[in-house]
Structure formats: C-alpha cells, structure tokens
Design an enzyme around this catalytic site. Structure first.
Site, mmCIF file in Angstrom:
data_model
loop_
_atom_site.group_PDB
_atom_site.id
_atom_site.type_symbol
_atom_site.label_atom_id
_atom_site.label_comp_id
_atom_site.label_asym_id
_atom_site.label_seq_id
_atom_site.Cartn_x
_atom_site.Cartn_y
_atom_site.Cartn_z
ATOM 1 N N ASP A 33 0.847 -1.184 0.000
ATOM 2 C CA ASP A 33 0.000 0.000 0.000
ATOM 3 C C ASP A 33 0.891 1.245 0.000
ATOM 4 O OD1 ASP A 33 -2.545 1.347 0.219
ATOM 5 O OD2 ASP A 33 -2.011 1.779 2.301
ATOM 6 N N ASP A 35 -0.342 5.186 0.800
ATOM 7 C CA ASP A 35 -0.644 6.165 1.839
ATOM 8 C C ASP A 35 -0.696 5.490 3.206
ATOM 9 O OD1 ASP A 35 -1.327 8.770 0.329
ATOM 10 O OD2 ASP A 35 -2.456 7.249 -0.754
ATOM 11 N N ASP A 231 -1.856 -0.535 6.073
ATOM 12 C CA ASP A 231 -2.119 0.099 7.368
ATOM 13 C C ASP A 231 -3.580 0.087 7.746
ATOM 14 O OD1 ASP A 231 -2.468 2.070 5.173
ATOM 15 O OD2 ASP A 231 -3.059 3.407 6.813
#
Length: 365
Positions: A33, A35, A231
């Site tokens: 991922d 961001d 996240d």
C-alpha cells in the site's frame, strides 16, 4: 488465491504466523500500500525508504497497490522518489487500473466510458483500449467513478444521467473516507453511494478490500509467493485475507494497535510490525502453553477471567500502555483466542483494551 502457496499461507483460523526468515526472503513479492505505509501525505514514513529499497536489494519483487485512483503510475513513481523509494511505473497498480481490468470483463475494447474522476482514471481506461467521453449525450456504455479533487456536482450528475440511461456503473474503490492532514474527508465510496442513491442502480466495485485487485496485481508482478502490506484493516488486510494472501499490518497509518487487537477474523493480519522494517526481519511465532498463556520470544500475555489483559504478569489497567513488539504479538494472540472462543461458545467476548503504543527494540532509549 487459487494456486498461490507459501510457507505461511493463511488457512483456517485467523492467527498470527511466524517466519524464521526475513519476510523479504520468505516471500518473493510484496504488494505494498502507499498512503500510510510508504508515505504519509506529504511527509516521509520513518524507515520506509530503507526498508523498501532493502527488500528490493534482497530480491523481492515490489508492486505498489493503491486505492487512490487520482494518480497516474508515473505520478506515483515521482512521489515515491521524493520519499527516497525506488520504483518504476510498471510496478504501480492502482484502483483505477483495477477498475479498467474489471470493466474488460464486461465490455469490449473500444467501448465508450464516461469518467467521474481525474487523470488517473482516464489514463487507466485509455491505456487499456477504452474511449473516454465527457458527456452522457455521447451514450457511454459505462461510467467509471474514482476520487479526484476535481469531482463536483456537475460531474456526478453527468454520471447519473448516463447510468439512468443504461450505462454500467463501476467504482474504483469504496473507501468511505479519505485521510488528509486535517482529518478524514469524503472518500470515493461516499460519493459512489450518492450516485447509486440518485440512480437506484447497483454498481460494480474494484479496489480493496475486494480480492480482485490483489489477484490482478499479483499476475502483473509475476510473483508466486506474495505478501500484502498495509495500514488499514478494513481495506488492505481484509483484501489480503479474502485473497488467501498473508498480510502484514504496520502502525504508520490509519488502524491502531488497539484496532488490531480487537479485529474481526476477516480483517486480521498474518504479521504485525511497527513499520516497514518488518520486511527485513524474522517474525517469531506466538505459541500457547497449557495454562492458556501466549508466548512470543521472551514476552507473555493472557486474558484473565474478567476480560482484562495481562502482559508479562502485569495487568494493563490504565488508559494507555507501551509495549515491545513481541509483547504486542503475544497480546494479539491472547485477545484473538479469547474472542474466537467466545464466538464459538456464545459467551461474552468483551475485553478491556487500552490505547497501545508499540516500540521496536531498536527505538528504545
């Protein structure tokens, strides 16, 4: 994912796995991922550059998989470069690209598509042979909707006109919110629901947490033993588990350590770490003894009869607690077992979990 095997493919109960090797050696491909993992808005994420570049140097294939549909691949590469992370445009797989791939399962190349979104969506569609149009009067066969700051009432309404006239509605992702420097703003999923409410029509969804984005990104990478890294539990890790791909959660973005401890089985990661250093380190396997105490390296954790948590023999009674990484892993395992047992027996699964700060051994004073 059918056909994908690894030393630690998650099967059966959603539990933490262990790896005697650094994950960059145990798995041949990282689906990363962006961001909250590789960067945080305009800020660098500590240890991200050294860890990602180190995983590449160790021979790991890298694919950057993002639900952000507004950025074209080269724009992503340029942003990664500003964060000192090496990447190529062919290593980027966005939700816009996933939506284009999904659309190919329903339409022939050359079909007209109206874009409710920005340049990232337009490029993904034109790169795969679709004809992008700007008005419902052009009789598009589909509307592809992705977040972009330029999306406004007029653009959303144009999409509605086309969908009501019979166009297929495809969302690049269904994230309800978008993290910004000021907090959480409207995400693409909220705008997609607005269009669906106005049209009364169903839509197809690409991006995370749907497993297709990981499956398509993996085929593009050529990897056979993938590891997903993210996240957000409800997108990155849910998508990984739905794809039967081991996932590593990092604490540099949205979901907290407390969120992980309380996670539903469908959202649980296979590995946890403070940050992307987890790619370059072994992960000790948590184990349970006959008394119901969980062990990870030299740390222990258990859930007491009244639902409180205990680490290394000390109850966590305050509003917050600071733990080392191995204590965190042991605590996760104890809490997950308690919740799973409660679900299976129909008893109460209530546990008291404070806010948790996790510290890597190298960062201790």
């Amino acid at each position: 994912m059918t056909g994908v095997k690894s030393p630690s493919t998650p099967n059966g109960p959603a539990v933490l796995l262990g790896s005697a090797q650094p994950l960059a050696q145990a798995y041949d491909c990282a689906l990363l991922d962006l961001d909250g993992v590789c960067f945080a808005g305009e800020a660098e994420v500590p240890h991200a550059a050294d860890s990602v570049n180190g995983a590449r140097a160790a021979g790991m294939r890298l694919t950057f998989v993002t639900n952000n549909a507004s950025r074209a691949p080269q724009t992503v590469v340029d942003k990664l470069a500003r964060n000192r992370i090496q990447a190529k445009a062919t290593e980027v797989f966005s939700a816009a690209m996933d939506a284009a791939a999904l659309l190919h399962e329903h339409l022939e190349p050359g079909a007209k598509v109206l874009v409710v979104g920005g340049e990232g969506v337009r490029q993904a569609l034109t790169d795969t042979g679709f004809v992008v149009v700007d008005s419902a009067t052009d009789a598009p066969a589909a509307v592809v909707q992705g977040w972009d700051p330029a999306v406004d009432w007029a653009m959303l309404s144009e999409g509605c006109y086309a969908i009501i006239a019979g166009a297929l509605h495809v969302a690049t992702n269904t994230d309800a919110t978008l993290p910004t420097e000021r907090g959480f703003a409207l995400g693409n999923g909220s705008l997609v629901k607005a269009v669906a409410n106005a049209t009364g029509k169903d839509y197809l969804a690409a991006g995370k947490p749907h497993p297709g984005i990981y499956q398509r990104a993996l085929r593009r990478s050529g990897g056979t033993r993938p590891l997903a890294v993210g996240d957000r539990l409800n997108t990155d890790l849910t998508g990984a588990r739905a794809s039967a791909i081991p996932g590593m959660h990092v604490l540099t973005g949205v979901s907290s350590a407390r969120d992980v401890i309380l996670a539903d089985p469908a959202e649980r990661p296979s590995y946890v770490h403070t940050d992307l250093r987890g790619l370059l380190e072994p992960h000790p396997q948590p184990t349970r003894d006959a008394q119901g105490t969980w062990h990870c390296a030299s740390s222990t954790a258990r859930v007491t009869e009244d639902g409180s948590l205990e680490v290394d023999g000390t109850p966590l009674t305050g509003a917050s607690a600071a733990l080392g990484l191995d204590a965190y892993r042991a605590l996760i395992s104890a809490a997950w077992e308690h919740q799973d047992t409660a679900r299976a027996t129909g008893s109460s699964a209530v546990i008291t979990v404070p806010e948790i700060t996790v510290t890597h051994e190298d960062d201790r004073p």
